[in-house]
Design a protein around this motif. Sequence first.
Motif, mmCIF file in Angstrom:
data_model
loop_
_atom_site.group_PDB
_atom_site.id
_atom_site.type_symbol
_atom_site.label_atom_id
_atom_site.label_comp_id
_atom_site.label_asym_id
_atom_site.label_seq_id
_atom_site.Cartn_x
_atom_site.Cartn_y
_atom_site.Cartn_z
ATOM 1 N N GLN A 209 20.777 42.671 71.047
ATOM 2 C CA GLN A 209 19.568 43.021 70.299
ATOM 3 C C GLN A 209 19.070 41.827 69.481
ATOM 4 O OE1 GLN A 209 18.012 45.756 70.867
ATOM 5 N NE2 GLN A 209 19.613 46.833 72.004
ATOM 6 N N TYR A 210 20.003 41.061 68.927
ATOM 7 C CA TYR A 210 19.635 39.858 68.165
ATOM 8 C C TYR A 210 18.937 38.843 69.071
ATOM 9 C CZ TYR A 210 20.399 35.299 65.921
ATOM 10 O OH TYR A 210 20.249 34.030 65.408
ATOM 11 N N LEU A 211 19.494 38.616 70.250
ATOM 12 C CA LEU A 211 18.911 37.642 71.169
ATOM 13 C C LEU A 211 17.543 38.093 71.669
ATOM 14 C CD1 LEU A 211 22.092 36.677 73.237
ATOM 15 C CD2 LEU A 211 20.824 35.195 71.679
ATOM 16 N N LYS A 212 17.424 39.370 71.981
ATOM 17 C CA LYS A 212 16.166 39.890 72.538
ATOM 18 C C LYS A 212 15.089 40.046 71.473
ATOM 19 C CE LYS A 212 16.773 40.764 77.002
ATOM 20 N NZ LYS A 212 15.827 40.377 78.069
ATOM 21 N N ARG A 213 15.449 40.635 70.334
ATOM 22 C CA ARG A 213 14.440 40.999 69.335
ATOM 23 C C ARG A 213 14.095 39.858 68.379
ATOM 24 N NH1 ARG A 213 13.667 46.570 69.240
ATOM 25 N NH2 ARG A 213 15.189 47.771 70.436
ATOM 26 N N GLU A 214 15.122 39.125 67.945
ATOM 27 C CA GLU A 214 14.875 38.072 66.953
ATOM 28 C C GLU A 214 14.640 36.704 67.586
ATOM 29 O OE1 GLU A 214 17.165 37.963 63.388
ATOM 30 O OE2 GLU A 214 17.805 40.067 63.582
ATOM 31 N N LEU A 215 15.451 36.356 68.577
ATOM 32 C CA LEU A 215 15.298 35.038 69.202
ATOM 33 C C LEU A 215 14.370 35.069 70.416
ATOM 34 C CD1 LEU A 215 18.906 33.542 68.982
ATOM 35 C CD2 LEU A 215 17.061 33.538 67.300
#
Length: 368
Positions: A209-215
Amino acid sequence: MPKKINNCFDDKLTFEKLMQAHYRAKKHKTYKPEIIKYELNLENNIINLLNSIKNKTYSLGKYHTFKIFEPKERMIKALPYKDRIVHQWYIEEFIKPYIVPRFIDSSFACIDNKGTHMAVEKVQKNLQIFKRNYGDFWILKCDIKKFFYSINPDILFNILKRYINDKKLLEFTKLLIFDNRESDEKVGIPIGNYTSQYFANIYLNELDQYLKRELKVSSLVRYMDDFIILAKTKSECILLKKQISSFLSKKLELELNQKSKYYPSKMGVNFCGYRIFPTHRLLRLDSKKKIKRKVRIWNKQYHNNCLDIAHAIQSINSWLGHTSHSNSHNLEKRILSSCDFLYTEYTNITIENNLILDIQKFNNIKYE
């Protein structure tokens, strides 16, 4: 879909659902002594299991530990059969319908209708897109150091608390995570539990989720703790690796394995048993070595009149299923031609589970 799992524990705790979990748990293991013994008094055993969960007297049994050496040495912990029924019930009734659908599309491990071959397809598709759009590009390949042994159960439970609003289910989840732990075991979840596969996926879904949504990473493909990211430049890979390392350390108390690296796209990707390029796929070198080693052993047994031909054919059939997803026709011919026990006079061999292998078809491949 509701944001949290609400007040469904009692509704799903039924004799019928535990019986269904039993049938799933015994699949492909019907003749094991432990299961035969359990089934001798099946209805009473299921009723007793149901009542123990309802009365909050249920606890996990004692683990049986053993080592496996393929694909690498690992310590496996296996629970008694009744606990495996409970794990089947818990995962099928709560985790799969409520939490798994929240995973990103490019997570492929332990998810129905996905798996290694779909993961490989996705990686190759991403390679083709990047090749078409950017020409030369870079690949970031990562995996987690001692993943299962490093999962922090407190962090895992806090993640699950965000999904679960049912107090009884939350209490039962806590029991599954923390019950039967050794006093010195502060981190890690057992390899071998059905729940562990899904808990591990839920744990790393935080990274997804961090890679998809934030990065805003669009090329991520993950299979358990191995994941691939494509980037336009080397500097982008360097930055991504630093950001991933920081997130894993601060949020999940994990670290990347030393094997995690970035390299030019012309080298292809080693992933899920294949070497993947935009235009083709090959088997990994260790897969070739493994089948050649097996053939040498089978040939020796054959000439000593002690080969279980049905078992050998079954293994070859499985290997051919794996190679069918790669461009390995010449390798197949070489391997089959090296099997001394494949003769033209056999038209077919009937194997257990009604698997029939057409030997004549194999010989057609051998002598093309």
